[in-house]
Design a protein around this motif. Structure first.
Motif, PDB file in Angstrom:
ATOM      1  N   GLN A 298       0.837  -1.198   0.000  1.00 10.70           N
ATOM      2  CA  GLN A 298       0.000   0.000   0.000  1.00 10.70           C
ATOM      3  C   GLN A 298       0.872   1.247   0.000  1.00 10.70           C
ATOM      4  O   GLN A 298       1.935   1.264   0.610  1.00 10.70           O
ATOM      5  CB  GLN A 298      -0.929   0.067   1.227  1.00 10.70           C
ATOM      6  N   GLU A 299       0.397   2.262  -0.705  1.00  6.99           N
ATOM      7  CA  GLU A 299       1.104   3.539  -0.761  1.00  6.99           C
ATOM      8  C   GLU A 299       0.083   4.665  -0.687  1.00  6.99           C
ATOM      9  O   GLU A 299      -0.918   4.657  -1.409  1.00  6.99           O
ATOM     10  CB  GLU A 299       1.906   3.631  -2.052  1.00  6.99           C
ATOM     11  N   TYR A 300       0.332   5.629   0.196  1.00  7.92           N
ATOM     12  CA  TYR A 300      -0.545   6.786   0.372  1.00  7.92           C
ATOM     13  C   TYR A 300       0.310   8.049   0.318  1.00  7.92           C
ATOM     14  O   TYR A 300       1.480   8.024   0.694  1.00  7.92           O
ATOM     15  CB  TYR A 300      -1.248   6.765   1.734  1.00  7.92           C
ATOM     16  N   ALA A 301      -0.303   9.133  -0.098  1.00  6.48           N
ATOM     17  CA  ALA A 301       0.355  10.432   0.054  1.00  6.48           C
ATOM     18  C   ALA A 301       0.400  10.787   1.539  1.00  6.48           C
ATOM     19  O   ALA A 301      -0.467  10.367   2.313  1.00  6.48           O
ATOM     20  CB  ALA A 301      -0.418  11.507  -0.715  1.00  6.48           C
ATOM     21  N   ASP A 304      -2.663  11.990   3.016  1.00  2.00           N
ATOM     22  CA  ASP A 304      -3.738  11.008   3.220  1.00  2.00           C
ATOM     23  C   ASP A 304      -3.466  10.108   4.426  1.00  2.00           C
ATOM     24  O   ASP A 304      -3.966   8.978   4.498  1.00  2.00           O
ATOM     25  CB  ASP A 304      -3.913  10.144   1.971  1.00  2.00           C
ATOM     26  N   ALA A 305      -2.697  10.606   5.391  1.00  2.00           N
ATOM     27  CA  ALA A 305      -2.355   9.803   6.565  1.00  2.00           C
ATOM     28  C   ALA A 305      -3.590   9.376   7.347  1.00  2.00           C
ATOM     29  O   ALA A 305      -3.616   8.277   7.919  1.00  2.00           O
ATOM     30  CB  ALA A 305      -1.399  10.577   7.474  1.00  2.00           C
ATOM     31  N   GLN A 307      -6.578   8.533   6.189  1.00  2.00           N
ATOM     32  CA  GLN A 307      -7.142   7.340   5.543  1.00  2.00           C
ATOM     33  C   GLN A 307      -6.237   6.127   5.745  1.00  2.00           C
ATOM     34  O   GLN A 307      -6.719   5.011   5.945  1.00  2.00           O
ATOM     35  CB  GLN A 307      -7.346   7.583   4.052  1.00  2.00           C
ATOM     36  N   ALA A 308      -4.929   6.345   5.705  1.00  3.43           N
ATOM     37  CA  ALA A 308      -3.989   5.240   5.928  1.00  3.43           C
ATOM     38  C   ALA A 308      -4.191   4.618   7.302  1.00  3.43           C
ATOM     39  O   ALA A 308      -4.189   3.393   7.453  1.00  3.43           O
ATOM     40  CB  ALA A 308      -2.555   5.740   5.772  1.00  3.43           C
ATOM     41  N   ASP A 311      -7.437   2.562   7.365  1.00  3.04           N
ATOM     42  CA  ASP A 311      -7.277   1.274   6.697  1.00  3.04           C
ATOM     43  C   ASP A 311      -6.441   0.314   7.541  1.00  3.04           C
ATOM     44  O   ASP A 311      -6.737  -0.885   7.616  1.00  3.04           O
ATOM     45  CB  ASP A 311      -6.628   1.474   5.326  1.00  3.04           C
ATOM     46  N   THR A 317      -5.064  -3.624   5.368  1.00  8.14           N
ATOM     47  CA  THR A 317      -3.729  -3.616   4.777  1.00  8.14           C
ATOM     48  C   THR A 317      -3.031  -4.951   5.015  1.00  8.14           C
ATOM     49  O   THR A 317      -3.340  -5.683   5.950  1.00  8.14           O
ATOM     50  CB  THR A 317      -2.874  -2.492   5.365  1.00  8.14           C
ATOM     51  N   THR A 321       3.421  -0.739   4.269  1.00  8.67           N
ATOM     52  CA  THR A 321       2.712   0.438   3.768  1.00  8.67           C
ATOM     53  C   THR A 321       3.607   1.643   3.923  1.00  8.67           C
ATOM     54  O   THR A 321       4.280   1.801   4.949  1.00  8.67           O
ATOM     55  CB  THR A 321       1.403   0.683   4.557  1.00  8.67           C
ATOM     56  N   LEU A 323       4.001   6.068   3.312  1.00 14.40           N
ATOM     57  CA  LEU A 323       3.484   7.391   3.005  1.00 14.40           C
ATOM     58  C   LEU A 323       4.536   8.108   2.161  1.00 14.40           C
ATOM     59  O   LEU A 323       5.720   8.051   2.474  1.00 14.40           O
ATOM     60  CB  LEU A 323       3.214   8.180   4.288  1.00 14.40           C
TER      61      LEU A 323
END
Length: 325
Positions: A298-301, A304-305, A307-308, A311, A317, A321, A323
């Motif tokens: 998984q990769e988030y901006a 978007d912490a 939402q991370a 999840d 997840t 993962t 950020l």
């Protein structure tokens, strides 16, 4: 100014805010780094929720793991220099584009390991290393149970323990995660949503039970984890994703077979610089040799912490993962 996630009051994921902060310049023994990838770990939710108090109090920037480039070093720093690629696990404060950090916590990332992989593996991989090589030394005669087998630490530990010849039993919460665990070294996988894991461990081991149980789940797996241990077995409680254990009874250890119990943390095992280097080098070695493959699933901006975290806590997840600032 740089962007960072800040927590002004503890609580749910929504308490995290993206704000402008001053990264500052490094003092003696420090380094300024620009993050290229930041690791997401369950321990981050403990600090955010207030289960673990932030050492410097509120407000704080969460996150315990990252990778990036050294921008500047302070007086007395000789083992790294501007331009070096580095990674670390701890101290708190990685959810930021840039940060100043104690230089003795940084290790150089070797060639062949990209920044995303390094950011996703330092805390989880070094945790797996101390659990398997120090807290309880795994051999080819060991039978072990690892809860949350499809999690970030679980997938690394499964591969590493299998390479040492151990019989590796894991628990998961879905058939998809069961398949993932089997692909990552687990000899036997138990879906705790459809099976009683204590009964299945008895069946799998022919009643002999396990030498060691690694438990990062906490409330939901206690005291069942103790019932999976042979006499003189070791229960390693290194997390509490389902909530803390509040009714631990020391006498239960004797009643269930003179068991050993420990509540370790990575930061104790790597407190000394020499121990950090040894642990990190062992991890880099097994990854470089292909013994352990790091899955960044998984990769988030960075923005978007929230939402991370949702999840992660919702068990949506698997593996690692990151950020991305």
């Amino acid at each position: 100014m740089v962007k960072a996630i800040r927590v002004h009051e503890t609580g749910g994921p929504e308490v995290m805010r993206l704000e402008d902060v001053e990264a500052g310049m490094p003092g003696a023994g420090e380094a300024l780094i620009r993050h290229t990838a930041i690791g997401l770990n369950y321990i981050d939710t403990y600090f955010r929720s207030g289960l673990y108090p932030a050492p410097a109090g509120l407000p704080f920037t969460p996150g315990n793991e990252g990778a990036g480039e050294v921008l500047a070093v302070g007086k007395g720093v000789t083992h790294i220099a501007a331009g070096d690629r580095v990674a670390y696990a701890g101290p708190l404060g990685s959810y930021a584009e840039e940060r100043v950090i104690a230089a003795d916590r940084l290790v150089k990332i070797p060639e062949g390991v990209d920044d995303r992989t390094a950011a996703a593996m330092m805390l989880k991989g070094m945790t797996a290393r101390y659990l398997l090589r120090e807290t309880y030394r795994i051999t080819d005669k060991t039978v072990l149970l690892f809860h949350a087998a499809a999690g970030g630490v679980g997938l690394i530990a499964g591969q590493w323990a299998a390479s040492l010849g151990a019989t590796v039993i894991g628990t998961v919460g879905s058939e998809e995660k069961a398949r993932l665990a089997k692909e990552n070294g687990y000899t036997h996988v138990i879906n705790y949503r459809t099976e009683n894991f204590v009964e299945r461990v008895r069946e799998i081991t022919g009643g002999k039970l396990c030498d060691v149980v690694y438990d990062s789940v906490g409330k939901d797996t206690y005291p069942g984890s103790l019932d999976c241990l042979r006499p003189l077995g070791t229960w390693v409680s290194f997390g509490q994703s389902s909530g803390p254990i509040t009714d631990f009874n020391l006498a239960m250890l004797s009643a269930k077979g003179s068991l050993f119990a420990t509540r370790p943390t990575l930061f104790t095992y790597v407190a000394a610089r020499e121990a950090l280097e040894e642990t990190a080098n062992d991890l880099f070695d097994v990854v470089a040799r292909g013994v352990v493959k790091i899955a960044v699933n998984q990769e988030y901006a960075l923005s978007d912490a929230v939402q991370a975290h949702k999840d992660l806590e919702g068990r949506k997840t698997t593996g690692g993962t990151v950020l991305i600032p």
